[in-house]
Design an enzyme around this catalytic site. Structure first.
Site, PDB file in Angstrom:
ATOM      1  N   ASN A   9       0.872  -1.177   0.000  1.00 41.17           N
ATOM      2  CA  ASN A   9       0.000   0.000   0.000  1.00 41.17           C
ATOM      3  C   ASN A   9       0.906   1.224   0.000  1.00 41.17           C
ATOM      4  O   ASN A   9       1.452   1.617   1.028  1.00 41.17           O
ATOM      5  CB  ASN A   9      -0.913  -0.016   1.235  1.00 41.17           C
ATOM      6  CG  ASN A   9      -1.851   1.184   1.284  1.00 41.17           C
ATOM      7  OD1 ASN A   9      -1.770   2.093   0.455  1.00 41.17           O
ATOM      8  ND2 ASN A   9      -2.739   1.191   2.260  1.00 41.17           N
ATOM      9  N   ARG A  90      -2.577  -1.979  -3.524  1.00 39.57           N
ATOM     10  CA  ARG A  90      -3.812  -1.249  -3.267  1.00 39.57           C
ATOM     11  C   ARG A  90      -3.825  -0.004  -4.157  1.00 39.57           C
ATOM     12  O   ARG A  90      -2.873   0.774  -4.175  1.00 39.57           O
ATOM     13  CB  ARG A  90      -3.886  -0.820  -1.810  1.00 39.57           C
ATOM     14  CG  ARG A  90      -5.163  -0.045  -1.496  1.00 39.57           C
ATOM     15  CD  ARG A  90      -5.007   0.851  -0.296  1.00 39.57           C
ATOM     16  NE  ARG A  90      -6.228   1.598  -0.038  1.00 39.57           N
ATOM     17  CZ  ARG A  90      -6.273   2.752   0.603  1.00 39.57           C
ATOM     18  NH1 ARG A  90      -5.166   3.313   1.046  1.00 39.57           N
ATOM     19  NH2 ARG A  90      -7.421   3.362   0.810  1.00 39.57           N
ATOM     20  N   HIS A 179     -12.923   2.299   0.582  1.00 38.80           N
ATOM     21  CA  HIS A 179     -12.834   1.207   1.575  1.00 38.80           C
ATOM     22  C   HIS A 179     -13.462  -0.088   1.044  1.00 38.80           C
ATOM     23  O   HIS A 179     -13.889  -0.941   1.806  1.00 38.80           O
ATOM     24  CB  HIS A 179     -13.533   1.578   2.894  1.00 38.80           C
ATOM     25  CG  HIS A 179     -12.903   2.715   3.639  1.00 38.80           C
ATOM     26  ND1 HIS A 179     -13.616   3.518   4.489  1.00 38.80           N
ATOM     27  CD2 HIS A 179     -11.637   3.183   3.658  1.00 38.80           C
ATOM     28  CE1 HIS A 179     -12.827   4.446   5.004  1.00 38.80           C
ATOM     29  NE2 HIS A 179     -11.604   4.251   4.509  1.00 38.80           N
ATOM     30  N   ARG A 238     -12.358  14.623   8.671  1.00 39.04           N
ATOM     31  CA  ARG A 238     -13.214  14.982   7.546  1.00 39.04           C
ATOM     32  C   ARG A 238     -14.641  15.234   8.024  1.00 39.04           C
ATOM     33  O   ARG A 238     -15.140  14.542   8.911  1.00 39.04           O
ATOM     34  CB  ARG A 238     -13.228  13.882   6.486  1.00 39.04           C
ATOM     35  CG  ARG A 238     -11.883  13.598   5.858  1.00 39.04           C
ATOM     36  CD  ARG A 238     -12.004  12.497   4.810  1.00 39.04           C
ATOM     37  NE  ARG A 238     -10.703  11.965   4.462  1.00 39.04           N
ATOM     38  CZ  ARG A 238     -10.454  10.668   4.280  1.00 39.04           C
ATOM     39  NH1 ARG A 238     -11.413   9.778   4.433  1.00 39.04           N
ATOM     40  NH2 ARG A 238      -9.240  10.260   3.961  1.00 39.04           N
ATOM     41  N   GLU A 381      -7.872  -6.046   5.204  1.00 40.20           N
ATOM     42  CA  GLU A 381      -7.785  -5.615   3.814  1.00 40.20           C
ATOM     43  C   GLU A 381      -6.614  -6.268   3.088  1.00 40.20           C
ATOM     44  O   GLU A 381      -6.697  -6.552   1.885  1.00 40.20           O
ATOM     45  CB  GLU A 381      -7.678  -4.098   3.752  1.00 40.20           C
ATOM     46  CG  GLU A 381      -8.942  -3.397   4.245  1.00 40.20           C
ATOM     47  CD  GLU A 381      -8.806  -1.901   4.361  1.00 40.20           C
ATOM     48  OE1 GLU A 381      -9.017  -1.207   3.349  1.00 40.20           O
ATOM     49  OE2 GLU A 381      -8.490  -1.413   5.457  1.00 40.20           O
TER      50      GLU A 381
END
Length: 393
Positions: A9, A90, A179, A238, A381
């Site tokens: 990643n 990813r 996600h 956020r 993940e």
């Protein structure tokens, strides 16, 4: 000998990696390179009981990944004997082009590059990681796994924004979600655990970034993140959902630039903006000590989750399971309680005692009388990326 997949990643200033057994999900080794391009970088590599940490400068991703491969040789496991069958990367934004993993070739890289305007910080860094890894590991297939792929099944009613359709088409404005590897992994795990493939389920991926998805019979039918990961739930920094006219208001009255508003909504909002902190553990402690801003922040966070649960139950015409996952979802019992409080009318009944027990693995935290199962499922993940790699090599 079991096969392995090296999962990478590559972020804007970091490289996170794991060597994964795709059949069991076991991580044979893992590590992280942080602060790439800054004065001092941090590199951690873990193999078994041994952990190495370095704080030498890492000027770029190429030097960082070269050092990672050296640590595999020095500390282990040796990649030449680890039976690597693929390197999984990813990639955040796959647009309308990638509905699943893709074997990396020139055309795939060109498409990832073309999608940079939709995820400028992420796709460019993901592509940089692919280029460097291909150079250093040229004899292994490389596979791109996209965060957005799981949500390419969204119906038009969920993915379409109500703006001028020609503008939307020209600038590729639609709901892409994010996600996706986590939502895919968790929803499939829940179906297998409950032995039902027809579930109407909601997955709540709650971390510093947070998203919700509605999944019916294994297919995503809605998700909270939209064109970008800014939309939806309240997050660490956020804002999540906000009236778009707030942008115009701030430009006209606060004379803020687009870049300043971007930073406000993405870096200075969410729990950070409401409580001054983005770690929910700290915010809970502040609220317990009487901090009103912290209490309000927690209520806003939970309120947004409940809105999505109600909306998604309506969209699917019912609800069988709600699953909490990721850092906050898996570990914050207080937030799980706040987020499910008052939902008894939907058949959602939390078992307070089971919810407060701290133990790993998959667990049901709803009462026996609850029509809707409430679960905690650790996401993985990296394992999902490794599993998807096997489907294309």
């Amino acid at each position: 000998m079991s096969t392995t997949v090296l999962v990478i990643n590559s972020g804007s200033s970091s490289i996170k990696y794991q060597l994964v057994d795709p059949k069991t999900g076991d991580a044979l080794a893992s590590g992280l390179v942080e602060r790439i391009g800054e004065g001092t970088s941090i590199l951690r590599h873990t193999y078994g009981d041994e952990e190495v940490e370095e704080d030498n400068p890492v000027p770029d991703h190429g030097i960082g990944l070269r050092r990672v491969l050296e640590l595999f040789r020095e500390v282990g496991p040796d990649l030449h004997t680890a039976n690597i069958v693929a390197v999984g990367h990813r990639v955040v934004q796959g647009g309308n082009f990638f509905t699943g993993p893709a074997l990396v070739d020139r055309d795939v890289k060109r498409t990832i590059e073309a999608l940079i305007p939709l995820a400028p910080l992420h796709n460019s860094a993901n592509l940089r990681g692919i280029d460097v890894a291909e150079e250093l590991l040229p004899n292994v297939p490389h596979v791109a796994v996209f965060d957005t792929a799981f949500f390419t099944s969204l119906p038009a009613a969920a993915s379409t924004y109500a703006i001028d359709r020609e503008v939307a088409r020209k600038y590729a404005i639609k709901r892409y979600g994010a996600h996706g590897t986590s939502h895919s992994f968790v929803s499939e795990t829940v179906s297998e655990y409950l032995k039902r493939m027809d579930l109407k389920q909601i997955v709540l991926h709650l971390g510093n970034g947070a998203s919700a998805s509605a999944v019916h019979a294994g297919r995503a039918v809605d998700t909270s993140m939209g064109l970008t990961p800014l939309e939806g739930l309240v997050m660490g920094t956020r804002s999540g959902d906000i009236d778009p006219a707030a942008v115009l208001h701030l430009m006209r009255n606060a004379h803020m630039s687009i870049d300043e508003i971007d930073k406000l909504f993405n870096k200075r909002s969410g729990m950070k903006g409401l409580a001054g902190q983005n770690d929910l553990r700290t915010i809970h402690a502040m609220a317990d000590a009487g901090d009103r801003n912290a209490r309000v922040a927690l209520l806003v966070y939970a309120h947004r989750i409940k809105k999505y649960i109600g909306a998604y139950a309506a969209i699917m015409g019912g609800l069988d399971a709600i699953t909490f996952t990721a850092g906050v979802g898996e570990n914050d019992a207080k937030m799980r309680e706040l987020a499910t409080e008052g939902l008894e009318f939907l058949g959602v009944k939390l078992d307070t005692s089971a919810n407060r027990k701290h133990k790993g693995g998959i667990r049901v935290i709803s009462r026996q009388s609850s029509k809707v199962k409430i679960l905690v499922v650790p996401t993985n993940e990296e394992w999902e990326i490794a599993r998807q790699c096997l489907t294309v090599i």
